[in-house]
Design a protein around this motif. Structure first.
Motif, PDB file in Angstrom:
ATOM      1  N   VAL A 178      37.604  48.439   0.979  1.00 23.34           N
ATOM      2  CA  VAL A 178      38.013  47.397   1.713  1.00 23.34           C
ATOM      3  C   VAL A 178      38.533  47.894   3.217  1.00 23.34           C
ATOM      4  CG1 VAL A 178      38.978  45.140   2.092  1.00 23.34           C
ATOM      5  CG2 VAL A 178      38.450  46.078  -0.261  1.00 23.34           C
ATOM      6  N   TYR A 179      37.770  47.532   4.291  1.00 23.09           N
ATOM      7  CA  TYR A 179      38.182  47.744   5.527  1.00 23.09           C
ATOM      8  C   TYR A 179      38.834  46.455   6.136  1.00 23.09           C
ATOM      9  CZ  TYR A 179      35.070  51.764   5.369  1.00 23.09           C
ATOM     10  OH  TYR A 179      34.664  53.127   5.149  1.00 23.09           O
ATOM     11  N   GLY A 180      39.940  46.412   6.414  1.00 19.99           N
ATOM     12  CA  GLY A 180      40.815  45.478   6.812  1.00 19.99           C
ATOM     13  C   GLY A 180      41.737  45.599   7.879  1.00 19.99           C
ATOM     14  N   ARG A 181      42.843  44.837   8.229  1.00 19.17           N
ATOM     15  CA  ARG A 181      43.852  45.154   9.050  1.00 19.17           C
ATOM     16  C   ARG A 181      45.124  45.464   8.157  1.00 19.17           C
ATOM     17  NH1 ARG A 181      44.221  43.351  14.161  1.00 19.17           N
ATOM     18  NH2 ARG A 181      42.719  41.979  15.171  1.00 19.17           N
ATOM     19  N   PRO A 184      45.809  47.228  13.311  1.00 16.29           N
ATOM     20  CA  PRO A 184      47.145  46.624  12.981  1.00 16.29           C
ATOM     21  C   PRO A 184      47.017  45.256  12.850  1.00 16.29           C
ATOM     22  CG  PRO A 184      46.840  46.845  15.469  1.00 16.29           C
ATOM     23  CD  PRO A 184      45.398  47.477  14.713  1.00 16.29           C
ATOM     24  N   GLU A 185      48.232  44.836  11.870  1.00 16.30           N
ATOM     25  CA  GLU A 185      48.439  43.542  11.408  1.00 16.30           C
ATOM     26  C   GLU A 185      48.479  42.722  12.722  1.00 16.30           C
ATOM     27  OE1 GLU A 185      51.905  41.081   9.186  1.00 16.30           O
ATOM     28  OE2 GLU A 185      52.076  43.196   9.244  1.00 16.30           O
ATOM     29  N   ALA A 186      48.048  41.354  12.639  1.00 20.87           N
ATOM     30  CA  ALA A 186      48.051  40.624  13.769  1.00 20.87           C
ATOM     31  C   ALA A 186      48.079  39.233  13.380  1.00 20.87           C
ATOM     32  CB  ALA A 186      46.660  40.892  14.801  1.00 20.87           C
ATOM     33  N   ASP A 187      48.362  38.200  14.095  1.00 17.61           N
ATOM     34  CA  ASP A 187      48.621  36.814  14.070  1.00 17.61           C
ATOM     35  C   ASP A 187      47.155  36.140  13.673  1.00 17.61           C
ATOM     36  OD1 ASP A 187      51.248  36.671  14.064  1.00 17.61           O
ATOM     37  OD2 ASP A 187      51.378  36.284  16.180  1.00 17.61           O
ATOM     38  N   LEU A 188      46.537  35.639  12.666  1.00 16.46           N
ATOM     39  CA  LEU A 188      45.357  35.043  12.564  1.00 16.46           C
ATOM     40  C   LEU A 188      45.059  33.676  13.065  1.00 16.46           C
ATOM     41  CD1 LEU A 188      45.054  35.855   8.618  1.00 16.46           C
ATOM     42  CD2 LEU A 188      44.364  37.026  10.661  1.00 16.46           C
TER      43      LEU A 188
END
Length: 379
Positions: free
Chosen positions: A38-41, A62-66
């Protein structure tokens, strides 16, 4: 098979329907010996690449606000698509995956995944959860043309499209691929989990669970429930949060039987929601826009009598069939059906038997078949 999923959000670190679908299908395919990535944040703690549930989770951003206020962030989707492209392109051109699966919506990661797959033999399978069409006008206002154009471009991109329901497939065919080229692979549920979750300390006779937004028509449910509550000595629990909550709580306070209605807010633990379904006799959701309606299946697995809206923008009637009831999304129609359900009226087909057909094990088999057909060129 070596299967790659592309999703900016990754379950269980973000808990939405699209990412949960990838988790449920992916873990089952991994159990069957397939290599799943799985390619994700990077929503999890620790290194950028970890193993979870037999799958490889690979962070490419990187993690980010959705969300930007109440709407999904367009800039977040574009940012993820741009960051994912180099890694996907390198790995697909190195032949690391046999098939790549991208969820729609958002659209931009689908487009970047297609770019990454160019000049490779790796087919792109897409999962269409909804097709918005004119709903963009309500969602984005003056920016609606941007949403519509992006949706159409994505629909017309070369792909192997799957849809979660026939209504979504029909809408997709209206703006892109031929209807015969679209396979239906519905969403699923973990039937055993639903049937065995702990019961809450206090249950409700009637339950609603969902985001508190306008098209869910919770105000219609409040009025209908108020009309029958006293006669059946019934209670109503409303699970969920959203921009309509303050207005709906104010509406509740004007009801004759306001003391029988509780707003439970968003429940962090998914099993708490399922527990409330097990405790309820009736699950009612007069929503007029449902690309699928997973809560209907969960409620049926919990042996609730399900009442939904019969509406052209909702797949509820397709999902429920004759194992529940679909009525016009009006106060009078919902009142009549609630009265009958609280009086013991049950649908012709057993809700639990119907829900079993949508167990994730069965859905994973359908997905596996679709991915193989894409790889073999039989699609």
């Amino acid at each position: 098979m070596r299967i790659a999923f592309v999703s900016n959000v990754v379950y269980p670190y973000v808990t939405g329907g699209a990412e949960k679908r990838i988790h449920e299908i992916g873990t089952r395919l991994a159990d069957r010996g397939h290599a799943v990535t799985v390619y994700g944040r990077h929503f999890w703690d620790g290194p950028a690449e970890i193993t979870h549930g037999g799958m490889t989770l690979r962070a490419v951003a990187p993690e980010a606000d959705l969300y930007a206020e109440e709407r999904r962030s367009i800039t977040e989707a574009i940012d993820f698509a741009a960051r994912a492209l180099p890694s996907l392109r390198r790995r697909l051109r190195n032949g690391e995956h046999d098939v790549v699966v991208a969820s729609v919506f958002p659209y931009f990661p689908v487009l970047s995944t297609k770019l990454a797959s160019l000049r490779t033999d790796t087919p792109l399978v897409t999962t269409w959860h909804e097709v918005w069409g004119d709903y963009w006008e309500e969602y984005l206002g003056r920016l609606a043309p941007f949403g519509k154009v992006t949706e159409r471009i994505t629909a017309r991109t070369s792909q192997h499209p799957t849809a979660i329901s026939a209504i979504t497939a029909d809408r997709l065919a209206a703006i892109g691929p031929d209807r015969d080229d679209i396979e239906i692979v519905p969403n699923g549920i973990d039937v055993e989990q639903v049937r065995t979750v702990p019961l809450p300390d206090r249950g409700y006779d009637v339950l609603f669970a969902g985001r508190l937004i306008e098209h869910k028509n919770v105000d219609v449910l409040l009025k209908a429930f108020d009309a029958v509550a006293a006669e059946h000595d019934a209670t109503l629990g409303i699970v969920g949060d959203g921009p309509e909550r303050d207005r709906l709580e104010a509406k509740r306070d004007t009801l004759t039987n306001s003391d029988r209605v509780d707003f439970l807010g968003f429940l962090d633990d998914y099993e708490d929601v399922l527990g409330h379904m097990r405790a309820a006799d009736v699950f009612a959701s007069p929503s007029t826009r449902e690309g699928f309606g997973i809560t209907f299946l969960e409620a049926m697995a919990a042996d609730c009598t399900v009442i939904a809206a019969d509406h052209p923008e909702s797949a509820a009637s397709e999902v429920i069939a004759d194992a529940g009831f679909c009525v016009e999304p009006t106060v009078d129609a919902l009142t009549e059906r609630l009265d009958a359900a609280l009086g013991g009226a049950r649908p012709p087909t057993s809700p639990t038997d119907h829900a079993q057909k949508y167990d994730w094990d069965a859905i994973a088999e359908q997905a596996e078949t679709a991915y193989r057909r894409a790889i073999d060129g039989a699609w």
